[in-house]
Write an enzyme that holds these catalytic residues in place. Structure first.
Site, PDB file in Angstrom:
ATOM      1  N   ALA A 210       6.869  10.604  12.458  1.00 47.65           N
ATOM      2  CA  ALA A 210       8.078  10.261  11.775  1.00 47.65           C
ATOM      3  C   ALA A 210       9.059   9.523  13.044  1.00 47.65           C
ATOM      4  CB  ALA A 210       9.313  11.345  11.135  1.00 47.65           C
TER       5      ALA A 210
ATOM      6  N   GLU B  57      22.758   4.728  -0.615  1.00 46.24           N
ATOM      7  CA  GLU B  57      21.959   4.248  -1.273  1.00 46.24           C
ATOM      8  C   GLU B  57      21.625   4.702  -2.707  1.00 46.24           C
ATOM      9  OE1 GLU B  57      18.242   2.214   0.522  1.00 46.24           O
ATOM     10  OE2 GLU B  57      17.688   2.118  -1.420  1.00 46.24           O
TER      11      GLU B  57
ATOM     12  N   GLY C 160      15.421   3.211  -4.616  1.00 46.89           N
ATOM     13  CA  GLY C 160      15.525   3.596  -3.976  1.00 46.89           C
ATOM     14  C   GLY C 160      15.215   5.554  -3.901  1.00 46.89           C
TER      15      GLY C 160
ATOM     16  N   PHE D 248       8.694  -6.087  -3.356  1.00 53.42           N
ATOM     17  CA  PHE D 248       9.094  -5.879  -4.198  1.00 53.42           C
ATOM     18  C   PHE D 248      10.935  -5.394  -3.363  1.00 53.42           C
ATOM     19  CE2 PHE D 248       6.302  -2.287  -5.712  1.00 53.42           C
ATOM     20  CZ  PHE D 248       4.805  -3.138  -6.306  1.00 53.42           C
ATOM     21  N   ILE D 249      11.074  -6.371  -2.622  1.00 54.58           N
ATOM     22  CA  ILE D 249      12.145  -6.622  -1.498  1.00 54.58           C
ATOM     23  C   ILE D 249      13.226  -7.384  -2.676  1.00 54.58           C
ATOM     24  CG2 ILE D 249      12.944  -7.149   1.004  1.00 54.58           C
ATOM     25  CD1 ILE D 249      11.110  -5.199   0.485  1.00 54.58           C
TER      26      ILE D 249
ATOM     27  N   GLY E  72       0.611  -1.180  -0.274  1.00 57.18           N
ATOM     28  CA  GLY E  72      -0.221   0.255  -0.244  1.00 57.18           C
ATOM     29  C   GLY E  72       0.965   1.154   0.159  1.00 57.18           C
TER      30      GLY E  72
HETATM   31  C1  LIG Z   1      12.997  -4.106  -9.276  1.00 56.61           C
HETATM   32  C2  LIG Z   1      12.901  -3.440  -7.492  1.00 56.61           C
HETATM   33  C3  LIG Z   1      13.008  -2.901  -6.082  1.00 56.61           C
HETATM   34  C4  LIG Z   1      13.154  -2.598  -5.278  1.00 56.61           C
HETATM   35  N1  LIG Z   1      13.985  -2.986  -4.143  1.00 56.61           N
HETATM   36  C5  LIG Z   1      13.472  -3.231  -2.478  1.00 56.61           C
HETATM   37  C6  LIG Z   1      14.172  -2.996  -1.660  1.00 56.61           C
HETATM   38  O1  LIG Z   1      14.512  -3.758  -1.784  1.00 56.61           O
HETATM   39  N2  LIG Z   1      13.476  -2.503  -0.178  1.00 56.61           N
HETATM   40  C7  LIG Z   1      12.326  -2.005  -0.431  1.00 56.61           C
HETATM   41  O2  LIG Z   1      11.447  -1.625   0.273  1.00 56.61           O
HETATM   42  N3  LIG Z   1      11.792  -0.857  -1.516  1.00 56.61           N
HETATM   43  C8  LIG Z   1      12.453  -1.411  -2.348  1.00 56.61           C
HETATM   44  N4  LIG Z   1      11.672  -1.365  -4.348  1.00 56.61           N
HETATM   45  C9  LIG Z   1      10.747  -0.714  -3.728  1.00 56.61           C
HETATM   46  C10 LIG Z   1      10.379   0.741  -4.729  1.00 56.61           C
HETATM   47  O3  LIG Z   1      11.855   1.485  -3.515  1.00 56.61           O
HETATM   48  C11 LIG Z   1       9.559   1.509  -4.260  1.00 56.61           C
HETATM   49  O4  LIG Z   1       8.765   0.822  -5.729  1.00 56.61           O
HETATM   50  C12 LIG Z   1       9.645   3.047  -4.783  1.00 56.61           C
HETATM   51  O5  LIG Z   1      10.473   3.794  -3.579  1.00 56.61           O
HETATM   52  C13 LIG Z   1       8.173   4.277  -5.040  1.00 56.61           C
HETATM   53  O6  LIG Z   1       7.366   3.822  -4.475  1.00 56.61           O
HETATM   54  P1  LIG Z   1       6.252   2.793  -5.294  1.00 56.61           P
HETATM   55  O7  LIG Z   1       6.669   1.921  -6.205  1.00 56.61           O
HETATM   56  O8  LIG Z   1       5.247   2.085  -3.572  1.00 56.61           O
HETATM   57  O9  LIG Z   1       4.806   4.203  -6.064  1.00 56.61           O
HETATM   58  P2  LIG Z   1       4.156   4.923  -5.119  1.00 56.61           P
HETATM   59  O10 LIG Z   1       4.428   5.606  -4.160  1.00 56.61           O
HETATM   60  O11 LIG Z   1       2.809   4.490  -5.291  1.00 56.61           O
HETATM   61  O12 LIG Z   1       3.957   6.457  -6.466  1.00 56.61           O
HETATM   62  C14 LIG Z   1       2.883   6.234  -7.696  1.00 56.61           C
HETATM   63  C15 LIG Z   1       4.015   7.831  -8.370  1.00 56.61           C
HETATM   64  O13 LIG Z   1       3.443   9.003  -7.727  1.00 56.61           O
HETATM   65  C16 LIG Z   1       4.341   9.361  -7.513  1.00 56.61           C
HETATM   66  N5  LIG Z   1       4.538  10.276  -6.519  1.00 56.61           N
HETATM   67  C17 LIG Z   1       4.344   9.991  -5.107  1.00 56.61           C
HETATM   68  N6  LIG Z   1       4.037  10.178  -4.186  1.00 56.61           N
HETATM   69  C18 LIG Z   1       4.646  11.198  -4.679  1.00 56.61           C
HETATM   70  C19 LIG Z   1       4.648  13.300  -4.510  1.00 56.61           C
HETATM   71  N7  LIG Z   1       4.840  13.776  -3.240  1.00 56.61           N
HETATM   72  N8  LIG Z   1       5.001  14.117  -5.392  1.00 56.61           N
HETATM   73  C20 LIG Z   1       5.066  13.935  -6.669  1.00 56.61           C
HETATM   74  N9  LIG Z   1       5.255  12.659  -6.872  1.00 56.61           N
HETATM   75  C21 LIG Z   1       4.230  11.528  -6.299  1.00 56.61           C
HETATM   76  C22 LIG Z   1       5.792   8.257  -7.864  1.00 56.61           C
HETATM   77  O14 LIG Z   1       7.164   9.182  -7.908  1.00 56.61           O
HETATM   78  C23 LIG Z   1       5.138   7.320  -8.791  1.00 56.61           C
HETATM   79  O15 LIG Z   1       5.310   8.424 -10.007  1.00 56.61           O
HETATM   80  C24 LIG Z   1      11.820  -1.850  -5.539  1.00 56.61           C
HETATM   81  C25 LIG Z   1      11.141  -2.302  -6.068  1.00 56.61           C
HETATM   82  C26 LIG Z   1      11.708  -2.562  -7.405  1.00 56.61           C
HETATM   83  C27 LIG Z   1      10.623  -2.126  -8.849  1.00 56.61           C
END
Ligand SMILES: Cc1cc2nc3c(=O)[nH]c(=O)nc-3n(C[C@H](O)[C@H](O)[C@H](O)COP(=O)(O)OP(=O)(O)OC[C@H]3O[C@@H](n4cnc5c(N)ncnc54)[C@H](O)[C@@H]3O)c2cc1C
Length: 385
Positions: free
Chosen positions: A185, A250, A371, A161-162, A134
């Site tokens: 926070a 990172e 990241g 997505f870990i 979520g």
């Molecule tokens: C291959 C892969 C490896 C990963 N590895 C890890 C890992 O090891 N550990 C871990 O914890 N996570 C990991 N992730 C998760 C990754 O860090 C998240 O996918 C990323 O931070 C974005 O979060 P979300 O996918 O929930 O997108 P969302 O937060 O839902 O964002 C969707 C869109 O909305 C935009 N958006 C959101 N908030 C705002 C804002 N305030 N202003 C403007 N635009 C906004 C975003 O930029 C994006 O375009 C990984 C993801 C992938 C695909």
């Protein structure tokens, strides 16, 4: 002729020797196995132990904890060589550059001595779990809950997505220790969880458009109990601040991979356009090819110069959150654009997965998202303006 860039100012002779060792490991232990790892959606476990044996794990962790006693410069050299070897499956940057550093900075002394040598030898593979189904960008919105019960925390929740998720033995988990929205926070803590703990479960390895050899997975925590000593930091509620302290490294290491990836793609494209002919002459003779490569070489040179400046700042300990966000934003956006231009110059072959440039294109797409997304990087940068 391959790209000619000035030597990075932070390099030393010792790092040159280390690069030779890292390159030979990547070429021997990573490059030849890509197809099988893509099919298996994970690498061989022996890669970790072999890397541990020759000292490639926990490079910048002090020797007293089993690490290499090096610096972020050693980490950088390893990730550059990994990117140039065409491997994107080995999640070593998460293990070395992220998980080990959370432990080094925040774990209790006794726990550091217990955990870090296992990560340094490759006996344990590390992962960090922040993102949930979520919520990703809005980390304060996580719902994984850790409740204290005597000398233990009881953890419930789900992560997705870990990186290294399917193989990890040890996961640093971002949890809510105070769910009161007013805590903000201060409601978040980081807790180390061995995956042998009862109630820990892995979901499927996720199907991705790139990084196909990486075991990115879902993780589930159902009444997982860990000792309170597994809390990182000396009190609850420090998790968000710990993340803010560690995220610059990172982000910088994502930038390192982005620049090394685009350098490799441009070199491959220079070579290809000199060999491939169309209309009776090499592609490299067309003005469009020359101009595209000139643009790409300039993008690489500017990105490399800025990255080197950020690496030097980080080595001195003064790279701030905004600087790291700029490095990630700039280099990953450039890398995606440059590699896309390279694919174009390969024509149809650039769309074929057996060509490294095609894999690089698919692999690099995530760099603008994980990241912290490019939009979040802009938000961070804008806060200082
Ligand atoms: C291959 C892969 C490896 C990963 N590895 C890890 C890992 O090891 N550990 C871990 O914890 N996570 C990991 N992730 C998760 C990754 O860090 C998240 O996918 C990323 O931070 C974005 O979060 P979300 O996918 O929930 O997108 P969302 O937060 O839902 O964002 C969707 C869109 O909305 C935009 N958006 C959101 N908030 C705002 C804002 N305030 N202003 C403007 N635009 C906004 C975003 O930029 C994006 O375009 C990984 C993801 C992938 C695909």
């Amino acid at each position: 002729m391959p790209l000619q860039l000035p030597r990075s100012p932070w390099l030393t002779e010792e790092l040159d020797d280390f690069r030779e060792m890292a390159r030979s490991f990547c070429q021997k232990e990573l490059t030849p196995h890509q197809d099988r790892w893509i099919e298996n959606k994970q690498i061989d476990r022996e890669v970790w132990t072999k890397a541990g044996e020759i000292g490639l794990l926990c490079l910048s962790v002090p020797e007293e904890y089993g690490g290499g006693g090096g610096s972020f410069a050693h980490e950088t050299v390893l990730y550059e060589e990994q990117a140039r070897s065409g491997d994107s499956a080995w999640g070593v940057s998460v293990h070395n550059g992220i998980v080990a550093h959370y432990l080094l900075a925040y774990a209790a002394e006794e726990k550091k001595r217990e955990w870090l040598p296992k990560l340094a030898s490759g006996e344990w593979i590390g992962a960090i779990a922040m993102t949930e189904p979520g919520t990703g960008s809005d980390l304060q919105g996580i719902t994984t809950r850790a409740v204290r019960d005597g000398d233990e925390y009881v953890i419930n929740g789900a992560k997705t997505f870990i990186t290294n998720g399917a193989m990890a033995d040890f996961v640093v988990v971002a949890c809510k220790t105070d769910p009161d929205p007013d805590a903000g926070a201060k409601g978040m803590s980081l807790i180390a969880v061995p995956t042998s703990a009862a109630g820990f479960r892995r979901g499927r390895v996720l199907d991705k458009i790139g990084l196909k050899g990486q075991d990115t997975a879902e993780l589930f925590f159902d009444d997982v109990r860990v000792p309170v000593a597994n809390l990182l930091g000396d009190q609850e509620g420090l998790g968000f601040f710990q993340l803010m302290q560690q995220l610059p490294q990172e982000r910088l290491l994502i930038a390192v991979t982005a620049v090394a990836g685009m350098e490799a793609a441009v070199d491959q494209t220079i070579a290809y356009t000199h060999e491939r002919e169309a209309f009776g002459r090499p592609l490299s003779k067309f003005q469009n090819t020359k101009f595209t490569l000139a643009d790409a070489a300039t993008e690489v040179a500017v990105s490399r110069a800025f990255l080197d400046q950020c690496i030097e700042r980080h080595l001195r300990g003064d790279l701030d959150v905004q600087g790291a966000a700029m490095a990630k934003l700039w280099t990953t956006e450039r890398a995606n654009r440059v590699i896309d231009d390279c694919v174009q110059l390969f024509g149809g072959y650039g769309y074929m997965m057996e060509y490294p440039v095609a894999r690089a294109w698919a692999d690099m797409r995530i760099s603008r998202i994980f990241g912290g997304t490019s939009e979040i990087m802009k938000d961070i940068i804008s806060r200082t303006l």
